[in-house]
Design a protein around this motif. Structure first.
Motif, PDB file in Angstrom:
ATOM      1  N   TYR A 133      47.650  44.463  51.860  1.00 42.27           N
ATOM      2  CA  TYR A 133      49.234  44.762  52.316  1.00 42.27           C
ATOM      3  C   TYR A 133      50.061  43.987  51.321  1.00 42.27           C
ATOM      4  O   TYR A 133      51.126  44.576  51.107  1.00 42.27           O
ATOM      5  CB  TYR A 133      49.566  44.663  53.838  1.00 42.27           C
ATOM      6  N   TYR A 160      52.883  45.657  49.089  1.00 41.26           N
ATOM      7  CA  TYR A 160      54.155  45.243  49.476  1.00 41.26           C
ATOM      8  C   TYR A 160      54.837  44.841  47.879  1.00 41.26           C
ATOM      9  O   TYR A 160      56.100  45.059  47.718  1.00 41.26           O
ATOM     10  CB  TYR A 160      54.165  44.158  50.435  1.00 41.26           C
ATOM     11  N   LEU A 186      61.029  50.971  52.196  1.00 42.75           N
ATOM     12  CA  LEU A 186      59.700  50.768  52.568  1.00 42.75           C
ATOM     13  C   LEU A 186      59.196  49.484  52.711  1.00 42.75           C
ATOM     14  O   LEU A 186      58.158  49.272  53.331  1.00 42.75           O
ATOM     15  CB  LEU A 186      58.943  51.533  51.474  1.00 42.75           C
ATOM     16  N   ARG A 187      59.660  48.580  52.382  1.00 47.18           N
ATOM     17  CA  ARG A 187      59.335  46.975  52.462  1.00 47.18           C
ATOM     18  C   ARG A 187      59.035  46.831  53.670  1.00 47.18           C
ATOM     19  O   ARG A 187      58.017  46.048  54.079  1.00 47.18           O
ATOM     20  CB  ARG A 187      60.057  46.043  51.489  1.00 47.18           C
ATOM     21  N   PRO A 188      59.883  46.867  54.585  1.00 43.23           N
ATOM     22  CA  PRO A 188      59.904  46.230  56.176  1.00 43.23           C
ATOM     23  C   PRO A 188      58.827  47.017  56.666  1.00 43.23           C
ATOM     24  O   PRO A 188      58.139  46.840  57.574  1.00 43.23           O
ATOM     25  CB  PRO A 188      61.048  46.517  56.725  1.00 43.23           C
ATOM     26  N   SER A 189      58.702  48.373  56.232  1.00 45.58           N
ATOM     27  CA  SER A 189      57.533  49.330  56.941  1.00 45.58           C
ATOM     28  C   SER A 189      56.355  49.015  56.532  1.00 45.58           C
ATOM     29  O   SER A 189      55.271  48.986  57.435  1.00 45.58           O
ATOM     30  CB  SER A 189      57.930  50.739  56.270  1.00 45.58           C
ATOM     31  N   VAL A 190      55.877  48.528  55.276  1.00 42.72           N
ATOM     32  CA  VAL A 190      54.842  47.896  54.761  1.00 42.72           C
ATOM     33  C   VAL A 190      54.425  46.643  55.683  1.00 42.72           C
ATOM     34  O   VAL A 190      53.172  46.447  56.263  1.00 42.72           O
ATOM     35  CB  VAL A 190      54.811  47.417  53.433  1.00 42.72           C
ATOM     36  N   ARG A 191      55.378  45.791  55.669  1.00 41.89           N
ATOM     37  CA  ARG A 191      55.145  44.750  56.612  1.00 41.89           C
ATOM     38  C   ARG A 191      54.890  44.855  57.950  1.00 41.89           C
ATOM     39  O   ARG A 191      53.946  44.303  58.721  1.00 41.89           O
ATOM     40  CB  ARG A 191      56.548  43.788  56.695  1.00 41.89           C
ATOM     41  N   MET A 192      55.506  45.820  58.712  1.00 39.84           N
ATOM     42  CA  MET A 192      55.518  46.235  60.225  1.00 39.84           C
ATOM     43  C   MET A 192      53.763  46.849  60.099  1.00 39.84           C
ATOM     44  O   MET A 192      53.013  46.309  61.069  1.00 39.84           O
ATOM     45  CB  MET A 192      56.153  47.264  60.469  1.00 39.84           C
ATOM     46  N   LEU A 193      53.602  47.746  59.246  1.00 37.82           N
ATOM     47  CA  LEU A 193      52.208  48.206  59.377  1.00 37.82           C
ATOM     48  C   LEU A 193      51.221  47.300  59.243  1.00 37.82           C
ATOM     49  O   LEU A 193      50.069  47.198  59.780  1.00 37.82           O
ATOM     50  CB  LEU A 193      52.148  49.228  58.344  1.00 37.82           C
TER      51      LEU A 193
END
Length: 97
Positions: A22, A26, A66-73
Motif C-alpha cells: 500500500y 500511495y 485517491l490518497r486518503p482512499s488508499v490509506r483507508m483501504l
C-alpha cells in the motif's frame, strides 16, 4: 474496529507485506499527482496547451483525492488481517487489535 493503530503495520510478516504494498501504491499516486500538476503548470505558459493543462490539473486533483482512499483501504486490510489471524490474538494476549 479501531483504525490507524500505530503498531498494526508490523504485527506479522503478512502485515509488513501488505503495508509495504500500500505504501508503494500511495507513493505512486502521489508521484503521478505531482507530475500532472507540474506538467499542467508548464502547459499554462502556452495558450495552445492551456486546455491540456486544465485536464492535467483535474487528473492531478483526482490522484490527490485517491490518497486518503488508499490509506483507508490499507487500514481496513490490516484490520481484517488482525481480526482473522489467530497468531495475532496470541501475540496480543487474546485482545482484539
Amino acid at each position: 474496529m479501531k483504525l490507524f493503530r500505530t503498531r498494526r503495520f508490523d504485527q506479522t510478516q503478512r502485515h509488513r507485506e501488505v503495508y509495504s504494498t500500500y505504501e508503494l501504491i500511495y507513493s505512486g499516486v502521489d508521484l503521478l499527482a505531482a507530475i500532472a500538476f507540474i506538467v499542467g503548470s508548464i502547459f499554462f505558459f502556452y495558450q495552445s496547451l492551456m486546455e491540456a493543462g486544465t485536464w492535467l490539473f483535474l487528473i492531478g486533483s483526482i490522484f490527490f483525492a485517491l490518497r486518503p482512499s488508499v490509506r483507508m483501504l490499507r487500514e481496513l486490510h490490516l484490520a481484517a488481517l488482525s481480526r482473522n489471524d489467530p497468531e495475532d490474538a496470541d501475540a496480543n494476549h487474546g485482545y482484539q487489535v
